[in-house]
Scaffold this motif. Structure first.
Motif, mmCIF file in Angstrom:
data_model
loop_
_atom_site.group_PDB
_atom_site.id
_atom_site.type_symbol
_atom_site.label_atom_id
_atom_site.label_comp_id
_atom_site.label_asym_id
_atom_site.label_seq_id
_atom_site.Cartn_x
_atom_site.Cartn_y
_atom_site.Cartn_z
ATOM 1 N N PHE A 84 0.842 -1.203 0.000
ATOM 2 C CA PHE A 84 0.000 0.000 0.000
ATOM 3 C C PHE A 84 0.877 1.253 0.000
ATOM 4 O O PHE A 84 0.617 2.204 0.720
ATOM 5 N N TYR A 113 -3.037 5.900 0.939
ATOM 6 C CA TYR A 113 -3.379 4.846 1.897
ATOM 7 C C TYR A 113 -3.012 5.246 3.318
ATOM 8 O O TYR A 113 -1.844 5.304 3.682
ATOM 9 N N TRP A 120 -7.817 -2.890 0.545
ATOM 10 C CA TRP A 120 -8.261 -2.406 -0.771
ATOM 11 C C TRP A 120 -9.607 -1.718 -0.690
ATOM 12 O O TRP A 120 -9.961 -0.949 -1.579
ATOM 13 N N ALA A 122 -11.768 -0.213 -5.816
ATOM 14 C CA ALA A 122 -11.216 -1.550 -5.638
ATOM 15 C C ALA A 122 -12.294 -2.550 -5.239
ATOM 16 O O ALA A 122 -12.023 -3.728 -5.080
ATOM 17 N N SER A 152 -6.452 -3.582 7.056
ATOM 18 C CA SER A 152 -5.316 -4.177 6.358
ATOM 19 C C SER A 152 -4.296 -4.727 7.333
ATOM 20 O O SER A 152 -4.123 -4.210 8.435
ATOM 21 N N ARG A 198 -3.535 -9.521 -2.928
ATOM 22 C CA ARG A 198 -4.365 -9.979 -4.036
ATOM 23 C C ARG A 198 -4.141 -11.471 -4.264
ATOM 24 O O ARG A 198 -5.043 -12.189 -4.638
#
Ligand SMILES: [Zn+2]
Ligand SMILES: [Zn+2]
Length: 346
Positions: free
Chosen positions: A137, A142, A258, A264, A277, A329
């Motif tokens: 990130f 972020y 995300w 996202a 996160s 991801r």
């Protein structure tokens, strides 16, 4: 300055010690920062991890894999290179790898976060000459909201779903995020159920002594049960799958870094996104890099080029290091694998 690590076809390689860190394929000796799919390759001759990282790594690998575990801070010498593992605060057992050879100290961060997390040891800054950092990130946009606010939002959403007579399906990465969510949920609201992939990793956490609210594997519940008060934790790969039909009328949400950026929010059918996160945000990344005192930074795993440019403007020697995967991801992809590979946990 000596180069203790170099990038090979199999990822970061320490020539002096003759071992890889988070290799991309089968190598003789692997030092593993943590058990996420994008950091662990099958078929290595041996693995080095932390004591608390052992149960989740064992759950990922073949039963007969040779795994050696070190306590945080404990050092061993591999062909003259002193190697020790230090808390990365990312998930249970996650480590930064410190390597010292002829007075040079290198640290590979693996994935890490600064925010406190009751399910794993807190991130510890390690002084070094060269710091290899992730940058999942690594963009100034972020900045994580306080996690207490996110957990309060999730619990309020669960209550609202109960009032509307809907099951609450919360999607999150099966290893790490799901257990951190569990620790932040209010178990007094109702029963909590797990998808098999989440169940398997939750068992690994319990085996390592982490305290978590009671959960029930959803597959053990008879058909036709009333799910309207329940919260179900499942990996993102289960979203929209036939597995979700058993829960009837339902609301769906996804917890991930995300989710901070609306765009996202893939799979438009999701009702809610929660920005939580297990990676550092931008201010955390910059603070962590500063705290190492390193003059040379290798940036990998994410928005590397942005971070490299930023660091160079501040006078640091920064290099971009390619990785095969892109962080969280890919954990998601591997969640799908895990669900398929463990028929005992549908
Ligand atoms: Zn990870
Ligand atoms: Zn990763």
């Amino acid at each position: 300055m000596a180069t203790l690590l170099r990038l090979t076809d199999h990822g970061l390689y320490c020539e002096a010690g003759d071992f890889h860190v988070d290799p991309w394929g089968a190598v003789p000796r692997a030092v593993v920062t943590h058990a996420h799919g994008d950091h662990v390759a099958w078929g290595c001759g041996s693995y080095l991890t932390t004591t608390s990282g052992l149960p989740p790594l064992r759950a990922r690998l073949d039963r007969d894999a040779r795994i050696r575990a070190l306590a945080y801070g404990e050092a061993i010498v591999i062909n003259g290179v002193r190697v020790s593992l230090h808390p990365a605060g990312h998930i249970l057992g996650s480590a930064q790898v410190r390597m010292e050879y002829q007075g040079e100290v290198w640290v590979v961060s693996g994935d890490y976060k600064i925010d406190p997390d009751p399910t794993c040891a807190a991130f510890e800054p390690v002084r070094c000459h060269t710091f290899v950092t992730e940058s999942t990130f690594g963009l100034p946009i972020y900045r994580w909201p306080p996690q207490q606010e996110v957990f309060a939002e999730i619990n309020a959403w669960w209550r609202a779903n109960q009032r509307a007579g809907k099951a609450t399906l919360l999607f999150a990465y099966a290893l790490g995020k799901a257990q951190r969510l569990l620790a932040g949920l209010d178990p007094s609201l109702g029963p909590i159920f797990t998808h098999g992939a989440v169940e398997r990793m939750t068992q690994a956490y319990l085996a390592a002594g982490v305290q978590l609210p009671l959960t029930t594997h959803a597959a053990t519940v008879e058909r036709g049960a009333d799910w309207s008060q329940a919260l179900v934790l499942a990996p993102p790969s289960a979203d929209g799958s036939p597995w979700t039909r058993r829960f009837g009328n339902q609301a769906t949400g996804f917890a991930s870094g995300w989710m901070l950026v609306r765009g996202a929010r893939r799979r438009g059918a999701l009702d809610r996104g929660f920005a939580l996160s297990d990676h550092v945000d931008w201010p955390g990344l910059m603070a962590a890099i500063d705290a190492t005192g390193a003059s040379r930074i290798w940036v990998t795993h994410g928005y590397s080029s942005v971070v490299v440019r930023w660091l160079r403007e501040r006078g640091l020697e920064a290099h971009l290091v390619q990785t095969r995967f892109e962080g969280e991801r890919d954990d998601e992809e591997r969640d799908a694998d895990a669900a398929v590979a463990s028929p005992e946990y549908p």
